[in-house]
Design a protein around this motif. Structure first.
Motif, PDB file in Angstrom:
ATOM      1  N   ASP A  10       0.989  -1.253   0.258  1.00 55.09           N
ATOM      2  CA  ASP A  10      -0.146  -0.064   0.327  1.00 55.09           C
ATOM      3  C   ASP A  10       0.778   1.761   0.219  1.00 55.09           C
ATOM      4  OD1 ASP A  10      -2.750  -0.993  -0.231  1.00 55.09           O
ATOM      5  OD2 ASP A  10      -2.767  -1.522   2.212  1.00 55.09           O
ATOM      6  N   GLN A  11       2.101   0.781   0.906  1.00 50.74           N
ATOM      7  CA  GLN A  11       2.901   1.914   0.862  1.00 50.74           C
ATOM      8  C   GLN A  11       3.339   2.275  -0.302  1.00 50.74           C
ATOM      9  OE1 GLN A  11       5.867   2.374   3.537  1.00 50.74           O
ATOM     10  NE2 GLN A  11       6.938   4.004   3.549  1.00 50.74           N
ATOM     11  N   THR A  12       4.132   1.153  -1.234  1.00 54.24           N
ATOM     12  CA  THR A  12       4.745   1.760  -2.294  1.00 54.24           C
ATOM     13  C   THR A  12       3.575   1.925  -3.928  1.00 54.24           C
ATOM     14  OG1 THR A  12       6.050  -0.483  -1.883  1.00 54.24           O
ATOM     15  CG2 THR A  12       6.385  -0.005  -4.227  1.00 54.24           C
ATOM     16  N   LEU A  13       2.138   1.550  -3.437  1.00 54.24           N
ATOM     17  CA  LEU A  13       1.071   2.200  -4.322  1.00 54.24           C
ATOM     18  C   LEU A  13       1.111   3.473  -4.246  1.00 54.24           C
ATOM     19  CD1 LEU A  13      -1.003  -0.906  -4.672  1.00 54.24           C
ATOM     20  CD2 LEU A  13       1.021  -0.053  -5.875  1.00 54.24           C
ATOM     21  N   GLU A  14       1.315   4.072  -2.819  1.00 47.34           N
ATOM     22  CA  GLU A  14       0.677   5.896  -2.869  1.00 47.34           C
ATOM     23  C   GLU A  14       1.552   5.958  -2.859  1.00 47.34           C
ATOM     24  OE1 GLU A  14      -1.950   8.699  -1.071  1.00 47.34           O
ATOM     25  OE2 GLU A  14      -2.410   6.383  -1.158  1.00 47.34           O
ATOM     26  N   GLN A  15       3.079   6.070  -3.283  1.00 52.02           N
ATOM     27  CA  GLN A  15       4.016   6.702  -3.420  1.00 52.02           C
ATOM     28  C   GLN A  15       4.538   7.146  -5.212  1.00 52.02           C
ATOM     29  OE1 GLN A  15       7.633   4.606  -1.887  1.00 52.02           O
ATOM     30  NE2 GLN A  15       7.943   6.115  -0.094  1.00 52.02           N
TER      31      GLN A  15
END
Length: 552
Positions: A36-41
């Protein structure tokens, strides 16, 4: 987050805000094991772009692992993404995972090595490379628990099909032309040169655009120092954007302040292939159908692909017409000005009487007449290029006829001046290379000024300076007037004339077969001069150092 259709939706939660805050503070986002953090970035990095497509899937059913396929809509081949990327991920079953996942091969390695049904893919941990892959039309797979992404080659989108050339037309010869895709252009050249010695190198140029640039050469044909110099000059380019081949041409040429082109360009694959066989280097730029050909000498710009599709005697006649047309282009109006202003004694008496009768009611001298008519002709020519194709040519022709007739009837211009300017304009279209024709049009105005001030003495002085300037030019170390200066008897075979193919052979023709020996190289006479010296460029990508390094 994942909705009921498996499509990623942006989450405005505290976690997403924290990721955004970290991104703004650190300015160095990176791939993490948190999906989720990677996609948000990635979403923040692309500015929440609406064409960013993120498809989340679950791999396996007993202990499902979350994964996501990321791409930009319009840049990818949708069928490839759906069938070979997402389809490969959804096709992974629990039995496959149980049989193949081991201590030496994790889920990421299994997907990369066994599950993906793609011709090309790679593992990547660098954030910049992952973002560049997305922006280039590739699909990126990220998996929960892994900080390494899988880059899948899925470039596609709408591209222009191969059509007939628009600027370099021939009566007889191939009818295909380059397009705006580097891959397509490379394939058009490889279809013509099926040799393992044909070399291809890729670069990314432009800090913002990251334009895909490739250059090709034939090993053992192209000089190694020439190839190394091309590679060096391209790697030294430091600009934000490369939008057309003209950008690179201006940044790598030897001398900037010259009206003559020192790098040739073409949209014809057969021309590019022929120059590769002669030992030159071809540079292909993504987004433009014109490739760069270097080094280029003066005589190269007067050669046409049709020269080698016709008999040699026809080719000789057509080539001589082009050289004569170029002379008329640069000297036609200036010779008329010199004759009618300073050298009346050189004009036959009958013609002189007619000219004086025409000039009786004209208020301007011949020099002003020429400037007015040449300026009007350039305006009409430029307007014809910018106007819609359906009416551009008609307006140009009709405008020229009406303007010419009106100025003669008004007594502003003499009829002979209209004829001279029209002949000069027609001669400019006989030059095969558009950039050389533009050079002739610029030089024509310089000779107009010299003829108006000094007559034939000014024209003679201008010719001396022009030849001296051309003799000082180099194209990647090759003398611009080669094979004239330095004189090469072998190079004369395809300079001003075009001898038969059997006479162009670098080796002695085989009398046994009555023609060119099998396996021998056909030469056009320039390759012996392609790399005697190499100019070194150390002052920047657009400045040539005033020195030479001998190529031993």
């Amino acid at each position: 987050m994942l909705n009921k259709n498996g499509i990623y939706r942006r989450n405005k939660s505290t976690k997403g805000q924290q990721a955004a805050s970290d991104h703004e503070g650190a300015r160095l986002p990176r791939l993490t094991a948190d999906l989720d953090q990677t996609l948000e970035q990635i979403d923040i990095e692309l500015g929440h772009s609406p064409d960013l497509k993120i498809r989340q899937v679950k791999i396996g059913s007993k202990q499902p692992v979350q994964a996501a396929a990321i791409h930009l809509n319009g840049l990818v081949n949708t069928e490839t993404v759906n069938e070979f990327v997402i389809g490969s991920l959804l096709g992974i079953t629990d039995d496959m995972l149980q049989e193949n996942i081991s201590a030496t091969e994790d889920l990421k390695d299994y997907i990369f090595n066994r599950a993906l049904e793609l011709g090309e893919a790679q593992l990547q941990q660098d954030w910049k490379e992952v973002m560049l892959a997305i922006l280039s039309g590739n699909t990126v797979i990220v998996i929960e628990g892994y900080d390494t992404a899988i880059l899948c080659e899925t470039e596609g989108g709408e591209v222009r099909s191969v059509t007939e050339p628009t600027t370099q037309l021939v009566v007889r010869g191939p009818k295909d032309s380059f397009v705006e895709s580097v891959a397509t252009n490379i394939s058009l050249i490889r279809r013509r040169i099926k040799s393992s010695k044909l070399r291809l190198e890729h670069l990314k140029i432009g800090k913002v655009t990251h334009t895909h640039v490739a250059f090709m050469y034939i090993k053992d044909n192209a000089d190694e120092k020439l190839v190394e110099e091309v590679r060096k000059r391209l790697s030294q380019i430091n600009v934000d954007a490369i939008m057309e081949s003209g950008y690179i041409e201006e940044l790598i040429q030897d001398k900037t302040f010259t009206p003559f082109p020192t790098i040739n360009n073409s949209e014809r694959p057969d021309v590019a292939a022929t120059n590769l066989l002669e030992g030159r280097v071809v540079i292909i730029i993504d987004g433009t159908p014109f490739v760069l050909i270097l080094p280029a000498v003066f005589t190269l710009f007067f050669q046409s692909p049709s020269d080698y599709a016709q008999r040699f005697d026809i080719a000789i006649l057509m080539r001589l017409v082009r050289y004569i047309s170029f002379i008329v282009l640069i000297l036609g109006p200036s010779v008329y000005i010199a004759l009618t202003t300073y050298h009346y004694e050189m004009i036959p008496t009958t013609l002189l009487i007619n000219l004086l009768a025409q000039r009786e009611n004209v208020p301007f001298p011949a020099f002003v007449e020429a400037l007015l008519m040449e300026g009007a002709f350039e305006i009409i020519r430029e307007a014809g290029v910018r106007m819609p194709r359906a009416v551009g040519q008609t307006v140009s022709v009709v405008g020229a006829l009406i303007l010419g007739q009106a100025v003669v009837e008004a007594g502003i211009i003499t009829p002979v001046m209209v004829i001279v300017v029209a002949l000069t304009g027609i001669a400019s279209f006989a030059v095969p290379a558009y950039n050389m024709a533009i050079s002739g049009r610029i030089i024509r105005f310089l000779f107009l000024v010299l003829a108006g001030m000094f007559g034939f003495y000014g024209i003679t002085l201008g010719l001396i300076v022009l030849v001296a300037h051309m003799n000082s030019l180099r194209s990647f170390g090759v003398p611009y007037l080669s094979p004239i200066v330095p004189l090469s008897s072998h190079g004369q075979k395809d300079a001003f004339l075009r001898l038969p193919l059997w006479a162009l052979n670098t080796e002695q023709a085989s009398t046994k077969h009555g023609g060119i020996s099998e396996g021998k190289k056909i030469s056009t006479g320039h390759e012996q001069n392609l790399s005697p010296k190499i100019f070194k460029k150390t002052e920047g990508p657009d400045q040539a150092k005033e020195g030479m390094q001998d190529a031993e």
